[in-house]
Every structure is written in C-alpha cells, then in structure tokens.
Design an enzyme around this catalytic site. Structure first.
Site, short mmCIF file in Angstrom:
data_model
loop_
_atom_site.label_atom_id
_atom_site.label_comp_id
_atom_site.label_asym_id
_atom_site.label_seq_id
_atom_site.Cartn_x
_atom_site.Cartn_y
_atom_site.Cartn_z
N HIS A 1 -10.24 -5.11 -3.54
CA HIS A 1 -8.93 -5.33 -2.94
C HIS A 1 -9.11 -5.78 -1.51
O HIS A 1 -10.04 -5.38 -0.81
CB HIS A 1 -8.05 -4.08 -2.99
CG HIS A 1 -8.73 -2.83 -2.51
ND1 HIS A 1 -9.66 -2.16 -3.28
CD2 HIS A 1 -8.62 -2.14 -1.36
CE1 HIS A 1 -10.08 -1.10 -2.61
NE2 HIS A 1 -9.49 -1.08 -1.43
N GLU B 1 -12.34 3.39 -1.21
CA GLU B 1 -11.82 4.49 -2.03
C GLU B 1 -11.58 4.08 -3.47
O GLU B 1 -11.83 4.86 -4.39
CB GLU B 1 -10.48 4.98 -1.46
CG GLU B 1 -10.59 5.83 -0.22
CD GLU B 1 -9.22 6.15 0.34
OE1 GLU B 1 -8.22 6.06 -0.41
OE2 GLU B 1 -9.15 6.47 1.54
N VAL B 2 -11.04 2.90 -3.66
CA VAL B 2 -10.67 2.48 -5.02
C VAL B 2 -11.66 1.41 -5.48
O VAL B 2 -11.80 0.36 -4.84
CB VAL B 2 -9.22 1.92 -5.05
CG1 VAL B 2 -8.86 1.48 -6.46
CG2 VAL B 2 -8.23 2.96 -4.55
N ASP C 1 0.84 -1.19 0.00
CA ASP C 1 0.00 0.00 0.00
C ASP C 1 0.88 1.25 0.00
O ASP C 1 1.90 1.30 0.68
CB ASP C 1 -0.92 -0.01 1.24
CG ASP C 1 -2.05 0.98 1.10
OD1 ASP C 1 -3.21 0.54 0.96
OD2 ASP C 1 -1.79 2.21 1.13
N HIS D 1 -6.98 -5.87 2.05
CA HIS D 1 -5.81 -5.36 2.77
C HIS D 1 -5.26 -6.49 3.65
O HIS D 1 -6.03 -7.17 4.33
CB HIS D 1 -6.20 -4.21 3.70
CG HIS D 1 -6.77 -3.01 3.03
ND1 HIS D 1 -6.07 -1.84 2.87
CD2 HIS D 1 -8.00 -2.78 2.50
CE1 HIS D 1 -6.84 -0.94 2.28
NE2 HIS D 1 -8.03 -1.49 2.04
P1 5GP Z 1 -9.83 1.38 0.39
O1 5GP Z 1 -10.14 2.55 1.28
O2 5GP Z 1 -10.45 1.54 -0.96
O3 5GP Z 1 -10.14 0.07 1.06
O4 5GP Z 1 -8.27 1.35 0.24
C1 5GP Z 1 -7.58 1.85 -0.85
C2 5GP Z 1 -6.11 1.75 -0.52
O5 5GP Z 1 -5.39 1.95 -1.70
C3 5GP Z 1 -5.63 2.80 0.50
O6 5GP Z 1 -5.05 2.13 1.61
C4 5GP Z 1 -4.60 3.60 -0.30
O7 5GP Z 1 -3.48 4.00 0.48
C5 5GP Z 1 -4.21 2.65 -1.40
N1 5GP Z 1 -3.79 3.29 -2.65
C6 5GP Z 1 -4.42 4.29 -3.31
N2 5GP Z 1 -3.76 4.62 -4.44
C7 5GP Z 1 -2.68 3.80 -4.49
C8 5GP Z 1 -1.61 3.65 -5.44
O8 5GP Z 1 -1.52 4.35 -6.45
N3 5GP Z 1 -0.69 2.68 -5.18
C9 5GP Z 1 -0.75 1.91 -4.05
N4 5GP Z 1 0.21 0.99 -3.89
N5 5GP Z 1 -1.75 2.01 -3.15
C10 5GP Z 1 -2.71 2.96 -3.36
#
Ligand code: 5GP
Length: 122
Positions: free
Chosen positions: A104, A99-100, A33, A106
């Site tokens: 995914h 967010e993405v 991450d 973690h």
């Molecule tokens: P979410 O909140 O969607 O579960 O987590 C998205 C995760 O993606 C966050 O922990 C954030 O730090 C990570 N992330 C966002 N953009 C990037 C990126 O460009 N590269 C990497 N390696 N992680 C990212």
C-alpha cells in the site's frame, strides 16, 4: 514473506470488509485510512497479491506497475491535492514498521506536512 490471503486489505478487496472508496480501476483501489494521520490520508493498493514494494517491483508485470502508479496520481488528483501538494509513502518490511502485508501507498495531504522524518540524534 509469502502472501497472507486473510490480511485486512485482501478482505477489503474481496468486499468482506467495508472501506471509504476514493478511486478504483482494473489495477488499484484507493480508500481512506481508518486512522488518519493528516487531514487527508488515503491508501492506494494494487489488486494483485503483493506483500510489499519489493515483492511488487520484482514480480508484478509492467502493466500492473504502470497501472498502480497511474492510479496513485489519479487518486491524488481526485482528492484535489495536485495544487497544494501531497506526500506519498510506502512502508516496506520490518524497519519501516509495515503493519499490513499487502502493498500500500499512503497519500497524505490537506495541510503542510512538516519535515519528512523526525531527525535522529547521533
Ligand atoms: P502501514 O503501517 O502498514 O504502512 O499502514 C497500514 C495502515 O492501514 C495504517 O495507517 C492503518 O491505519 C490502516 N488500516 C489498518 N486496518 C485498516 C482497515 O481495516 N481499514 C482501513 N481503511 N485502514 C486500515
């Protein structure tokens, strides 16, 4: 929600953006991450176009689902987390603040992670 081919993880999968790769096979890619919240914080994503866990479990094939979760275990093993333990978490949708919009998982580890969630008042 329909899949957005320009989301950041789709771009990582296409090699348009770099990542610090931990593990890869036919079904999944695992990488560190960019903003780690634990000493070890790695993301595992399926190679298919799935928005979140609901989309994946409804629409992916059995082989994709098995392959993805096997990759999560292999990633944890590769990170040396099996003995000390680790946490697996997937944010799905609005209330989880995903967010993405590409599924995914973690993987957190490398220290005692404390309670799973902050206790809410009331
Ligand atoms: P979410 O909140 O969607 O579960 O987590 C998205 C995760 O993606 C966050 O922990 C954030 O730090 C990570 N992330 C966002 N953009 C990037 C990126 O460009 N590269 C990497 N390696 N992680 C990212």
């Amino acid at each position: 929600m329909s899949y957005d081919d320009n989301n950041v993880f789709a771009r990582i999968l296409r090699g348009e953006l770099p990542c610090r790769k931990v593990y890869e096979d036919d079904h999944a890619l695992a990488f560190h991450d960019i903003n780690p919240l634990a000493p070890v914080h790695v993301l595992v994503i399926p190679k298919g176009r799935y928005v979140d866990m609901s989309d994946f479990t409804e629409n992916a094939s059995d082989a994709e689902i098995a392959g993805f979760f096997r990759a999560v275990g292999r990633t944890a093993e590769r990170l040396g987390l099996k003995e000390g333990g680790y946490r697996v978490l997937s944010n799905c949708g609005r209330d989880a603040n995903q967010e993405v919009p590409h599924l995914h998982v973690h993987i957190f580890g490398g220290a005692n992670l404390g309670p799973m969630l902050r206790r809410r008042d009331g």
